[in-house]
Design an enzyme around this catalytic site. Structure first.
Site, PDB file in Angstrom:
ATOM      1  CG  ASN A  97      -1.711   1.257   1.395  1.00  0.00           C
ATOM      2  OD1 ASN A  97      -1.754   2.091   0.480  1.00  0.00           O
ATOM      3  ND2 ASN A  97      -2.366   1.413   2.536  1.00  0.00           N
ATOM      4  CE  LYS A 117      -0.204   3.187   4.836  1.00  0.00           C
ATOM      5  NZ  LYS A 117      -0.153   3.275   6.287  1.00  0.00           N
ATOM      6  CG  HIS A 134      -5.907   1.997   5.273  1.00  0.00           C
ATOM      7  ND1 HIS A 134      -5.453   2.905   6.192  1.00  0.00           N
ATOM      8  CD2 HIS A 134      -4.888   1.118   5.087  1.00  0.00           C
ATOM      9  CE1 HIS A 134      -4.217   2.581   6.540  1.00  0.00           C
ATOM     10  NE2 HIS A 134      -3.845   1.502   5.890  1.00  0.00           N
ATOM     11  CD  GLU A 144      -2.990   5.527   6.827  1.00  0.00           C
ATOM     12  OE1 GLU A 144      -2.937   5.602   5.578  1.00  0.00           O
ATOM     13  OE2 GLU A 144      -2.099   4.980   7.516  1.00  0.00           O
ATOM     14  CD  GLU A 193      -3.482  -2.404   7.234  1.00  0.00           C
ATOM     15  OE1 GLU A 193      -2.414  -2.689   6.680  1.00  0.00           O
ATOM     16  OE2 GLU A 193      -4.067  -1.322   7.079  1.00  0.00           O
ATOM     17  N   GLY A 251       2.703   2.102  10.871  1.00  0.00           N
ATOM     18  CA  GLY A 251       3.722   3.146  10.777  1.00  0.00           C
ATOM     19  C   GLY A 251       4.446   3.443  12.077  1.00  0.00           C
ATOM     20  CB  SER A 253       5.114  -2.122  12.067  1.00  0.00           C
ATOM     21  OG  SER A 253       4.792  -0.768  12.362  1.00  0.00           O
TER      22      SER A 253
HETATM   23  P1  13P Z   1       3.044   0.242   7.606  1.00  0.00           P
HETATM   24  O1  13P Z   1       3.519  -1.061   6.994  1.00  0.00           O
HETATM   25  O2  13P Z   1       3.820   1.424   7.125  1.00  0.00           O
HETATM   26  O3  13P Z   1       2.951   0.144   9.095  1.00  0.00           O
HETATM   27  O4  13P Z   1       1.550   0.490   7.072  1.00  0.00           O
HETATM   28  C1  13P Z   1       0.615  -0.535   7.161  1.00  0.00           C
HETATM   29  C2  13P Z   1      -0.592  -0.146   6.401  1.00  0.00           C
HETATM   30  O5  13P Z   1      -1.340   0.751   6.779  1.00  0.00           O
HETATM   31  C3  13P Z   1      -0.863  -0.860   5.151  1.00  0.00           C
HETATM   32  O6  13P Z   1      -2.139  -0.596   4.676  1.00  0.00           O
END
Ligand code: 13P
Length: 240
Positions: free
Chosen positions: A9, A11, A90, A92, A160, A166, A199
């Site tokens: 992803n 983002k 997601h 976010e 997740e 992150g 992560s």
């Molecule tokens: P990270 O791997 O950067 O923690 O992000 C995970 C994520 O949100 C994937 O959709």
């Protein structure tokens, strides 16, 4: 046999200049024994699709097919650009764009109608985790955002934990194992794949992918560079 998938992803990262990375990941994916998917910013999907045979995805879509929805992108548009997948729900999007379970469910239905495979994200916040509410939150998200009709072809679940995204933090492997087993028991089809996200790195991928109910990963930061994403793909292959 459930699908084993290493999904990236990106983002809100990636310019045309970064398509070289997509090329490197695609080259590694060709020989891979698992599925590899890159969910790119919508602006890069067409260009990436012209360059590589790698399965691609978007990161959100509208619930509507078309019309007066300035700034939104529909599922048929993603499909038209060359996507086969779309990440939906997601954390976010849920947190920063106020997406409720009902909105996410409508988007999943729009994705299915366009022939896209929905990568449906669920996960608890840090406060919910600390309060011991993780499983209740996941049960409610599954009930509210996964419409009837999910199968292994049209849907992949991504667990997740919001506090693991992150941050470099992850649940323990025992916690991931328990949580994925709980999710599996609540899915309508035993063939659905459940990815872990939050992560994931080359250093922890082997441990996580070895778990019986983990069918792959949804990888954020580590998917932005081939020298961190390709080792994760290799760990998924090795864990089969
Ligand atoms: P990270 O791997 O950067 O923690 O992000 C995970 C994520 O949100 C994937 O959709």
């Amino acid at each position: 046999m459930r699908r084993r998938i290493a999904a990236g992803n990106w983002k809100m990262n990636g310019m045309v200049a970064d398509l070289a990375i997509v090329g490197e990941i695609s080259a590694a994916a060709k020989a891979a024994s698992c599925e590899v998917v890159l969910c790119l910013p919508a602006t890069l999907i067409r260009a990436a699709n012209n360059l590589v045979a790698l399965p691609l995805g978007g990161q959100d879509c509208a619930a509507q097919e078309k019309g007066a929805f300035t700034g939104d992108i529909s599922a048929p548009m993603l499909r038209d650009a060359g996507a086969g997948f779309v990440i939906l729900g997601h954390s976010e999007r849920r947190a920063l764009h106020g997406e409720s379970d009902a909105i996410v469910a409508a988007k999943v239905q729009a994705a299915w109608a366009a022939g896209l495979c929905a990568i449906l994200c669920i996960g608890e916040t840090e406060a919910q985790y600390r309060a011991g509410e993780t499983l209740d939150v996941l049960a409610a998200q599954i009930a509210g955002s996964l419409p009837e009709g999910a199968n292994a072809r049209n849907t992949v679940i991504a667990y997740e934990p919001v506090w693991a995204i992150g941050t470099g933090l992850t649940p323990t492997v025992d916690e991931i194992a328990r949580t994925h087993a709980f999710i599996r028991a609540r899915l309508p089809d035993a063939g659905l794949s459940i990815l872990y996200g939050g992560s994931v790195s080359p250093a922890n991928a082997a441990q996580i992918f070895a778990l019986a109910d983990v069918d792959g990963g949804l990888v954020g930061g580590a998917s932005l560079k081939s020298d961190s994403f390709i080792p994760i793909i290799h760990e998924l292959e090795a864990s089969a």
